[in-house]
Write an enzyme that holds these catalytic residues in place. Sequence first.
Site, mmCIF file in Angstrom:
data_model
loop_
_atom_site.group_PDB
_atom_site.id
_atom_site.type_symbol
_atom_site.label_atom_id
_atom_site.label_comp_id
_atom_site.label_asym_id
_atom_site.label_seq_id
_atom_site.Cartn_x
_atom_site.Cartn_y
_atom_site.Cartn_z
ATOM 1 N N LYS A 66 -0.538 8.118 5.639
ATOM 2 C CA LYS A 66 -0.048 6.837 6.163
ATOM 3 C C LYS A 66 0.678 7.091 7.478
ATOM 4 O O LYS A 66 1.427 8.079 7.596
ATOM 5 C CB LYS A 66 0.891 6.200 5.135
ATOM 6 C CG LYS A 66 1.370 4.790 5.472
ATOM 7 C CD LYS A 66 2.241 4.232 4.342
ATOM 8 C CE LYS A 66 2.693 2.811 4.591
ATOM 9 N NZ LYS A 66 3.518 2.269 3.477
ATOM 10 N N SER A 142 2.138 -2.309 1.899
ATOM 11 C CA SER A 142 1.880 -1.931 3.266
ATOM 12 C C SER A 142 0.966 -0.726 3.437
ATOM 13 O O SER A 142 0.459 -0.500 4.540
ATOM 14 C CB SER A 142 3.215 -1.644 3.970
ATOM 15 O OG SER A 142 3.837 -0.517 3.405
ATOM 16 N N SER A 166 4.542 -0.926 -2.059
ATOM 17 C CA SER A 166 3.541 -0.641 -1.026
ATOM 18 C C SER A 166 2.523 0.439 -1.342
ATOM 19 O O SER A 166 1.558 0.600 -0.606
ATOM 20 C CB SER A 166 4.233 -0.276 0.287
ATOM 21 O OG SER A 166 4.589 -1.452 0.965
HETATM 22 N N1 GLN Z 1 5.963 -6.051 0.250
HETATM 23 C C1 GLN Z 1 7.267 -5.497 0.332
HETATM 24 C C2 GLN Z 1 7.891 -5.809 1.666
HETATM 25 O O1 GLN Z 1 7.278 -6.464 2.439
HETATM 26 C C3 GLN Z 1 7.243 -4.015 0.056
HETATM 27 C C4 GLN Z 1 6.860 -3.193 1.218
HETATM 28 C C5 GLN Z 1 6.913 -1.717 0.932
HETATM 29 O O2 GLN Z 1 6.947 -1.285 -0.237
HETATM 30 N N2 GLN Z 1 6.990 -0.932 1.994
HETATM 31 O O3 GLN Z 1 8.970 -5.429 1.953
#
Ligand code: GLN
Length: 468
Positions: A66, A142, A166
């Site tokens: 990532k 994400s 994410s």
């Molecule tokens: N969807 C969550 C957010 O927007 C989690 C994102 C993540 O785990 N990086 O913060």
Amino acid sequence: MISTLRHQLVSGETTPEAILKKLAGDISARDGQTGAYLSHDLESALNEAANADLSLPLGGIPIAIKDNINVLGQPCTAGSKFLSENYESPYDATVIQKLRAAGAIPFGRTNLDEFAMGSATENSALKLTRNPHDPERIPGGSSGGSAAAVADLTAIAALGSDTGGSIRQPASHCGVVGLKPSYGRVSRFGLIAFASSLDQIGPLTHSVEDAALILQAIAGYDERDSTSLDVPVPDYLTGLNDGVKGLKLGLPKEYFGDGIDPGVRQKVEKAVQALADQGAELVEISLPHTQYAVATYYVIAPAEASSNLSRFDGIRYGHRTASPTDILDLYKKSREEGFGPEVKRRIILGTYVLSSGYYDAYYSQAQKVRTLIRRDFENAFEKVDAILSPVAPSPARKIGALGDDPLQDYLADIFTIAANLAGIPAISVPVGTVDSDGGKNLPVGLQILGPHLGEAKLLQIAKAAEAL
Ligand code: GLN
């Protein structure tokens, strides 16, 4: 997948170079459509492959990373314009050092929501990533690029990061395995911080065994991350096939209420029943503070983000505005130009909840509720070995369906964020597909949550669920 490749590598049936070239060919052939990758450097990976030690546990295995995890000499954009122009990592994150020490070859950088803020990868400032099961749909986020690459077979396995879901949510949407380790199990050194008390790095893989192999390689204490835990790492492969007979699995009533897509509910309930048929005992439990989890997370995560992102000021690295009038103008314009709308929204929210006068009402209050959420799990794990739930209330939604309103995506984080607030491990395992209105099969994941540092049992249960 990894152990099959490892056998082929050790027997000489294939070589690390051949695997890399095949992946690069598949990326050229398919990633134009999927858009999982932001960059990849075949030449330097081939150089590493030439020295791969095939006797090591991940010897010769390429792993996609990532693009918020630093890999020496490579770009690391965090999906942001801020870091996409001129930033090159000056060092390896600890997880990368550990992967290399286990023989793996970091290959390819995957797309993400800007600074990992989002659930769809639509907040990437750099690229659109599509779900390999239906190109009209999001891959989740994400870590959408990592999940899509694994699902599209352009990656053997990938690393992601999980602050509120994410790793697990994109794994669920793309039909792959995604593991968020316990807070402190894996070093965060070299991960571009979003919310430091919630972030963890973990694997996205084709199988539970692959997830165990990668966790084995990346777990452990690191003196450069003061929140990493100095406790021994167990062998995650030994008990992997021990099954679920005699285990108590909790079903939180708050996680099976209204608002779940009927197809998702059916697949998850079917998987739960199949685990019971294999000898697990199902226990109804309650996690009474679940209803406050989304609000708590969306106070704490932006608060920490607003602090973490203050380092992006146009001075030391990343984007700098062209002709500032003075130093304040330089800060302001660099940030105005470098950050996208969701990141700005979170910085503003986070600054607000930390400001004097509102700190007690929001931030301190959220910390107290966080403690209650953690206690819910502690109480539950006195009665059960693990907890089962859906990962997401619905399968992957259509790209662009939300317009400018992020709230629906925030609310859909309901089943994943509590694990981060409590610091416990959780895994998403594919348990089937549902039909979309467009006639495509959309994957559904089962989430398994365990007590702090209980990854071994979690993987064991996941392995049983995967076999269904
Ligand atoms: N969807 C969550 C957010 O927007 C989690 C994102 C993540 O785990 N990086 O913060």
